[in-house]
Structure formats: C-alpha cells, structure tokens
Motif scaffolding. Structure first.
Motif, PDB file in Angstrom:
ATOM      1  N   ASP A 106       0.845  -1.201   0.000  1.00 60.44           N
ATOM      2  CA  ASP A 106       0.000   0.000   0.000  1.00 60.44           C
ATOM      3  C   ASP A 106       0.876   1.246   0.000  1.00 60.44           C
ATOM      4  O   ASP A 106       1.861   1.331   0.734  1.00 60.44           O
ATOM      5  CB  ASP A 106      -0.908   0.024   1.229  1.00 60.44           C
ATOM      6  N   GLY A 107       0.509   2.200  -0.833  1.00 62.96           N
ATOM      7  CA  GLY A 107       1.225   3.463  -0.876  1.00 62.96           C
ATOM      8  C   GLY A 107       2.405   3.483  -1.829  1.00 62.96           C
ATOM      9  O   GLY A 107       3.021   4.525  -2.025  1.00 62.96           O
ATOM     10  N   GLU A 108       2.740   2.342  -2.391  1.00 66.01           N
ATOM     11  CA  GLU A 108       3.841   2.273  -3.362  1.00 66.01           C
ATOM     12  C   GLU A 108       3.230   1.980  -4.724  1.00 66.01           C
ATOM     13  O   GLU A 108       2.514   0.993  -4.888  1.00 66.01           O
ATOM     14  CB  GLU A 108       4.850   1.175  -3.008  1.00 66.01           C
ATOM     15  N   TRP A 109       3.500   2.836  -5.675  1.00 66.88           N
ATOM     16  CA  TRP A 109       2.978   2.619  -7.020  1.00 66.88           C
ATOM     17  C   TRP A 109       3.549   1.330  -7.591  1.00 66.88           C
ATOM     18  O   TRP A 109       2.835   0.534  -8.183  1.00 66.88           O
ATOM     19  CB  TRP A 109       3.312   3.816  -7.899  1.00 66.88           C
ATOM     20  N   ILE A 110       4.852   1.130  -7.403  1.00 70.94           N
ATOM     21  CA  ILE A 110       5.478  -0.117  -7.836  1.00 70.94           C
ATOM     22  C   ILE A 110       6.533  -0.468  -6.805  1.00 70.94           C
ATOM     23  O   ILE A 110       7.214   0.402  -6.275  1.00 70.94           O
ATOM     24  CB  ILE A 110       6.079  -0.012  -9.249  1.00 70.94           C
ATOM     25  N   ALA A 111       6.639  -1.735  -6.482  1.00 67.21           N
ATOM     26  CA  ALA A 111       7.650  -2.212  -5.545  1.00 67.21           C
ATOM     27  C   ALA A 111       8.248  -3.490  -6.121  1.00 67.21           C
ATOM     28  O   ALA A 111       7.526  -4.450  -6.378  1.00 67.21           O
ATOM     29  CB  ALA A 111       7.043  -2.467  -4.173  1.00 67.21           C
ATOM     30  N   LEU A 112       9.545  -3.456  -6.344  1.00 67.86           N
ATOM     31  CA  LEU A 112      10.234  -4.603  -6.943  1.00 67.86           C
ATOM     32  C   LEU A 112      10.952  -5.417  -5.889  1.00 67.86           C
ATOM     33  O   LEU A 112      11.742  -4.875  -5.105  1.00 67.86           O
ATOM     34  CB  LEU A 112      11.286  -4.121  -7.954  1.00 67.86           C
ATOM     35  N   VAL A 113      10.711  -6.710  -5.877  1.00 62.34           N
ATOM     36  CA  VAL A 113      11.454  -7.605  -5.004  1.00 62.34           C
ATOM     37  C   VAL A 113      12.850  -7.754  -5.597  1.00 62.34           C
ATOM     38  O   VAL A 113      13.008  -8.138  -6.749  1.00 62.34           O
ATOM     39  CB  VAL A 113      10.748  -8.973  -4.877  1.00 62.34           C
ATOM     40  N   PHE A 114      13.862  -7.413  -4.787  1.00 71.94           N
ATOM     41  CA  PHE A 114      15.240  -7.443  -5.276  1.00 71.94           C
ATOM     42  C   PHE A 114      16.170  -8.272  -4.391  1.00 71.94           C
ATOM     43  O   PHE A 114      17.334  -8.483  -4.746  1.00 71.94           O
ATOM     44  CB  PHE A 114      15.806  -6.017  -5.406  1.00 71.94           C
ATOM     45  N   ALA A 115      15.672  -8.748  -3.266  1.00 71.01           N
ATOM     46  CA  ALA A 115      16.534  -9.493  -2.343  1.00 71.01           C
ATOM     47  C   ALA A 115      15.680 -10.421  -1.488  1.00 71.01           C
ATOM     48  O   ALA A 115      14.447 -10.314  -1.457  1.00 71.01           O
ATOM     49  CB  ALA A 115      17.318  -8.521  -1.460  1.00 71.01           C
ATOM     50  N   SER A 116      16.364 -11.322  -0.796  1.00 66.68           N
ATOM     51  CA  SER A 116      15.679 -12.240   0.117  1.00 66.68           C
ATOM     52  C   SER A 116      16.654 -12.651   1.211  1.00 66.68           C
ATOM     53  O   SER A 116      17.858 -12.398   1.123  1.00 66.68           O
ATOM     54  CB  SER A 116      15.167 -13.477  -0.634  1.00 66.68           C
ATOM     55  N   ASP A 117      16.105 -13.289   2.229  1.00 65.38           N
ATOM     56  CA  ASP A 117      16.976 -13.850   3.259  1.00 65.38           C
ATOM     57  C   ASP A 117      16.805 -15.365   3.272  1.00 65.38           C
ATOM     58  O   ASP A 117      15.973 -15.914   2.543  1.00 65.38           O
ATOM     59  CB  ASP A 117      16.718 -13.215   4.635  1.00 65.38           C
ATOM     60  N   GLY A 118      17.600 -16.031   4.074  1.00 69.55           N
ATOM     61  CA  GLY A 118      17.589 -17.491   4.118  1.00 69.55           C
ATOM     62  C   GLY A 118      16.310 -18.072   4.676  1.00 69.55           C
ATOM     63  O   GLY A 118      16.056 -19.269   4.535  1.00 69.55           O
ATOM     64  N   GLY A 119      15.485 -17.250   5.287  1.00 67.73           N
ATOM     65  CA  GLY A 119      14.197 -17.705   5.794  1.00 67.73           C
ATOM     66  C   GLY A 119      13.069 -17.541   4.796  1.00 67.73           C
ATOM     67  O   GLY A 119      11.915 -17.809   5.112  1.00 67.73           O
ATOM     68  N   GLY A 120      13.402 -17.079   3.594  1.00 64.96           N
ATOM     69  CA  GLY A 120      12.398 -16.904   2.549  1.00 64.96           C
ATOM     70  C   GLY A 120      11.706 -15.553   2.546  1.00 64.96           C
ATOM     71  O   GLY A 120      10.851 -15.310   1.709  1.00 64.96           O
ATOM     72  N   HIS A 121      12.078 -14.685   3.489  1.00 68.51           N
ATOM     73  CA  HIS A 121      11.497 -13.345   3.490  1.00 68.51           C
ATOM     74  C   HIS A 121      12.041 -12.569   2.299  1.00 68.51           C
ATOM     75  O   HIS A 121      13.195 -12.728   1.905  1.00 68.51           O
ATOM     76  CB  HIS A 121      11.822 -12.603   4.790  1.00 68.51           C
ATOM     77  N   LEU A 122      11.202 -11.721   1.758  1.00 68.06           N
ATOM     78  CA  LEU A 122      11.546 -10.960   0.560  1.00 68.06           C
ATOM     79  C   LEU A 122      11.769  -9.499   0.919  1.00 68.06           C
ATOM     80  O   LEU A 122      11.138  -8.973   1.838  1.00 68.06           O
ATOM     81  CB  LEU A 122      10.411 -11.060  -0.461  1.00 68.06           C
ATOM     82  N   PHE A 123      12.654  -8.852   0.160  1.00 70.53           N
ATOM     83  CA  PHE A 123      12.890  -7.425   0.314  1.00 70.53           C
ATOM     84  C   PHE A 123      12.517  -6.760  -1.000  1.00 70.53           C
ATOM     85  O   PHE A 123      12.938  -7.202  -2.066  1.00 70.53           O
ATOM     86  CB  PHE A 123      14.355  -7.140   0.647  1.00 70.53           C
ATOM     87  N   ALA A 124      11.727  -5.698  -0.905  1.00 67.82           N
ATOM     88  CA  ALA A 124      11.284  -4.959  -2.084  1.00 67.82           C
ATOM     89  C   ALA A 124      11.655  -3.498  -1.916  1.00 67.82           C
ATOM     90  O   ALA A 124      11.651  -2.970  -0.797  1.00 67.82           O
ATOM     91  CB  ALA A 124       9.775  -5.099  -2.267  1.00 67.82           C
ATOM     92  N   ILE A 125      11.969  -2.870  -3.030  1.00 68.37           N
ATOM     93  CA  ILE A 125      12.206  -1.430  -3.019  1.00 68.37           C
ATOM     94  C   ILE A 125      11.032  -0.772  -3.725  1.00 68.37           C
ATOM     95  O   ILE A 125      10.637  -1.176  -4.819  1.00 68.37           O
ATOM     96  CB  ILE A 125      13.556  -1.051  -3.672  1.00 68.37           C
ATOM     97  N   GLY A 126      10.453   0.201  -3.041  1.00 68.27           N
ATOM     98  CA  GLY A 126       9.308   0.902  -3.607  1.00 68.27           C
ATOM     99  C   GLY A 126       9.742   2.142  -4.357  1.00 68.27           C
ATOM    100  O   GLY A 126      10.888   2.587  -4.254  1.00 68.27           O
ATOM    101  N   ASP A 127       8.814   2.721  -5.085  1.00 68.40           N
ATOM    102  CA  ASP A 127       9.136   3.949  -5.809  1.00 68.40           C
ATOM    103  C   ASP A 127       9.449   5.087  -4.844  1.00 68.40           C
ATOM    104  O   ASP A 127      10.080   6.065  -5.211  1.00 68.40           O
ATOM    105  CB  ASP A 127       8.024   4.323  -6.796  1.00 68.40           C
ATOM    106  N   SER A 128       9.068   4.952  -3.571  1.00 64.09           N
ATOM    107  CA  SER A 128       9.418   5.929  -2.544  1.00 64.09           C
ATOM    108  C   SER A 128      10.889   5.838  -2.161  1.00 64.09           C
ATOM    109  O   SER A 128      11.415   6.744  -1.520  1.00 64.09           O
ATOM    110  CB  SER A 128       8.572   5.694  -1.285  1.00 64.09           C
ATOM    111  N   GLY A 129      11.534   4.724  -2.519  1.00 65.56           N
ATOM    112  CA  GLY A 129      12.921   4.481  -2.127  1.00 65.56           C
ATOM    113  C   GLY A 129      13.044   3.645  -0.864  1.00 65.56           C
ATOM    114  O   GLY A 129      14.123   3.177  -0.526  1.00 65.56           O
ATOM    115  N   GLN A 130      11.927   3.465  -0.159  1.00 65.60           N
ATOM    116  CA  GLN A 130      11.965   2.655   1.058  1.00 65.60           C
ATOM    117  C   GLN A 130      12.148   1.179   0.713  1.00 65.60           C
ATOM    118  O   GLN A 130      11.721   0.713  -0.346  1.00 65.60           O
ATOM    119  CB  GLN A 130      10.679   2.811   1.867  1.00 65.60           C
TER     120      GLN A 130
END
Length: 165
Positions: A106-130
């Motif tokens: 919510d609040g991000e026009w587009i958020a790309l998953v670019f990373a993950s951890d060994g537990g399967g959690h995903l990291f995304a960068i939003g157009d906000s930069g967060q």
C-alpha cells in the motif's frame, strides 16, 4: 523529505568494506561454527548484468537507486551471514516481476522484489525508495518497512557481517 540518491562511489566503497569483513568472517568461520562456509560474495557488475539492468528498466520503471546498485554490483550471495542474505541479479528481478508482478505494498505505485533472506522473506524497493520486508515467506502477504533507503539497507547488511565475528 526524500533521502539522497544512492551514489555509485558509495556502493563501490561499501562493497570493498563488505569484502574485507567477509574475508575476516570466512577465516574464523570453520573454527567458530565447526563446518566450512559457503561461497559468500558480492559480485561486481559485468557487461551482461548491465544489459540485464537495461532490460529490467525497459520492462518496468525501477527506482534509480536500484539502477545505481546494479551498475556497480550484479548480485550478492551471503549464505553465512545470519540465516543468509541474497541480493538478486537484475535478470532474476525481471524474471520474478514477469511471474509475480510488483510486491503488493500500500502506498507504493510499484515495488520490486530485489533481495531475500535465508528464511524466505523478501525485500522490495518501492518507488518511494523505502525498503520493505515481507512478514512471511510469501510474495502476497504483508510487507513492513525494513529501511528508509537502499543505502540504509546496505549499511544494515554490512553491519550484520561485521557483528558476526
């Protein structure tokens, strides 16, 4: 107020610091853990990864900080840092985007998953930069803020490496 844009020289410097810390970590890994470490690397960008970054930009708008990161490094595989951390290659990000679309934040026009951890959690960068982290090992569950910027995310990752030995 938006954070400053990620600087390529800063990323190069970060990579050098991380490589030095990884060297120390790998030297102490076997005596500390009782088994040999995996292959822990932050790979420099190549012509192929630059082409993959350009293809990703053509596929979807991506935050400029992610483009800057991929212009310096192509990916990172850090299986022995905490439970593992992985910065995906631009080709993998594009493949996942085609398959799953953007992360539903919510609040991000587009958020790309670019990373993950060994537990399967995903990291995304939003157009906000967060930077956002999935609360479960799923593309479709909630995401919470993990860092205010890609630089902060990388600083946190570097700190995890340093604090491990």
């Amino acid at each position: 107020m938006p954070a400053e844009r990620l600087d390529a020289e800063w990323v190069r410097s970060w990579r050098e610091r991380v490589e030095a810390a990884l060297t120390k970590l790998m030297q102490s890994f076997l005596p500390t853990h009782g088994f040999p470490p995996g292959n822990n690397v932050v790979a420099l960008a190549t012509d192929d990864s630059h082409q993959a970054t350009s293809a990703l930009v053509d596929l979807t708008p991506i935050p400029s900080d992610l483009t800057t990161l991929y212009w310096v490094i192509s990916e990172a595989s850090l299986p022995d840092v905490d439970s593992g951390y992985f910065i995906h290659s631009p080709a993998m990000v594009a493949e996942h985007f085609r398959e799953y679309g953007p992360a539903p934040i919510d609040g991000e026009w587009i958020a790309l998953v670019f990373a993950s951890d060994g537990g399967g959690h995903l990291f995304a960068i939003g157009d906000s930069g967060q930077i956002w982290k999935s609360t479960t090992a799923s593309w479709f569950d909630d995401f919470t803020v993990a860092a205010t910027s890609l630089q902060e995310f990388l600083e946190q990752l570097g700190g995890r490496i340093i604090n491990q030995f």
